[in-house]
Write a protein that holds these residues in place. Structure first.
Motif, short mmCIF file in Angstrom:
data_model
loop_
_atom_site.label_atom_id
_atom_site.label_comp_id
_atom_site.label_asym_id
_atom_site.label_seq_id
_atom_site.Cartn_x
_atom_site.Cartn_y
_atom_site.Cartn_z
N ALA A 191 0.85 -1.20 0.00
CA ALA A 191 0.00 0.00 0.00
C ALA A 191 0.88 1.24 0.00
O ALA A 191 2.03 1.20 0.44
N PRO A 192 0.36 2.36 -0.49
CA PRO A 192 1.18 3.57 -0.52
C PRO A 192 1.65 3.96 0.89
O PRO A 192 0.89 3.83 1.85
N VAL A 193 2.88 4.41 0.97
CA VAL A 193 3.48 4.76 2.24
C VAL A 193 2.97 6.13 2.68
O VAL A 193 3.02 7.10 1.92
N VAL A 194 2.48 6.20 3.92
CA VAL A 194 1.99 7.45 4.48
C VAL A 194 2.95 7.84 5.59
O VAL A 194 3.33 7.01 6.41
N SER A 195 3.33 9.10 5.62
CA SER A 195 4.30 9.52 6.62
C SER A 195 3.68 9.50 8.02
O SER A 195 2.49 9.74 8.19
N VAL A 196 4.50 9.22 9.00
CA VAL A 196 4.05 9.12 10.38
C VAL A 196 3.58 10.48 10.87
O VAL A 196 2.63 10.60 11.63
N LYS A 197 4.24 11.54 10.41
CA LYS A 197 3.88 12.89 10.85
C LYS A 197 2.45 13.22 10.43
O LYS A 197 1.68 13.77 11.20
N LYS A 198 2.08 12.86 9.20
CA LYS A 198 0.73 13.13 8.73
C LYS A 198 -0.29 12.34 9.53
O LYS A 198 -1.37 12.84 9.85
N LEU A 199 0.03 11.10 9.87
CA LEU A 199 -0.88 10.29 10.68
C LEU A 199 -1.06 10.89 12.07
O LEU A 199 -2.17 10.92 12.60
N ASP A 200 0.03 11.36 12.66
CA ASP A 200 -0.05 11.97 13.98
C ASP A 200 -0.92 13.22 13.95
O ASP A 200 -1.74 13.44 14.83
N GLU A 201 -0.70 14.06 12.94
CA GLU A 201 -1.46 15.31 12.86
C GLU A 201 -2.94 15.03 12.62
O GLU A 201 -3.80 15.78 13.08
N ALA A 202 -3.25 13.98 11.90
CA ALA A 202 -4.64 13.66 11.61
C ALA A 202 -5.34 13.10 12.84
O ALA A 202 -6.54 13.34 13.05
N ALA A 203 -4.62 12.36 13.68
CA ALA A 203 -5.23 11.70 14.83
C ALA A 203 -5.31 12.61 16.05
O ALA A 203 -6.21 12.49 16.86
N GLU A 204 -4.38 13.52 16.20
CA GLU A 204 -4.31 14.36 17.39
C GLU A 204 -4.26 15.82 16.99
O GLU A 204 -3.78 16.18 15.93
#
Length: 144
Positions: free
Chosen positions: A59-72
């Motif tokens: 699956a396409p790689v999503v950066s951890v920073k973007k995931l963090d910003e989206a969740a919190e």
């Protein structure tokens, strides 16, 4: 001819038990062994590998920073300037140091320092302790 003693004959050998070696994992995957286990009613575990033998990309790689910003939320609320000044003013009126206040509310001096500098994330329990000791309103609306 050798002479034998007249005493009772005894066997002093220890019994030897021969165990079968455990089958190797690659041997357990052979169709013959699997079919034999199915026929005998033994439990058989099958695992389907989703992309086995294919040269597909993951699956396409999503950066951890973007995931963090989206969740919190990006930044946590800090102590407001009004509360900071109220704590400091009340503490000075009572002629207490930050260490004295920290001791009275049973917290570390660093906690009081962070509240007065505005770096702390407000904790209602700590604010309640400060209200009791300083006898000043720090939470909610001050007046109607």
């Amino acid at each position: 001819m050798p002479n034998r003693s007249a005493g009772a004959l005894t066997q002093d050998w220890e019994p030897v038990v021969i165990h079968k070696s455990k089958p190797k994992p690659q041997d357990l995957r052979k169709p013959k062994v699997v079919n034999q286990a199915l026929r005998s009613g033994a439990p058989v575990q099958t695992i389907k590998k989703s992309d086995a033998g294919h040269n597909k990309k993951a699956a396409p790689v999503v950066s951890v920073k973007k995931l963090d910003e989206a969740a919190e939320p990006a930044a946590l609320d800090r102590v407001s300037a009004d509360v900071r000044h109220a704590i400091q003013k009340a503490r000075l009126e009572k002629k207490m140091s930050q260490a004295d206040l920290a001791k009275r509310i049973n917290e570390l001096p660093k906690v009081v320092q962070e509240y007065e500098n505005g770096k702390a994330v407000p904790n209602q329990a700590v604010l309640a302790k400060m209200e009791r000791v300083l006898e000043v309103k720090l939470r909610g609306k001050v007046g109607k």
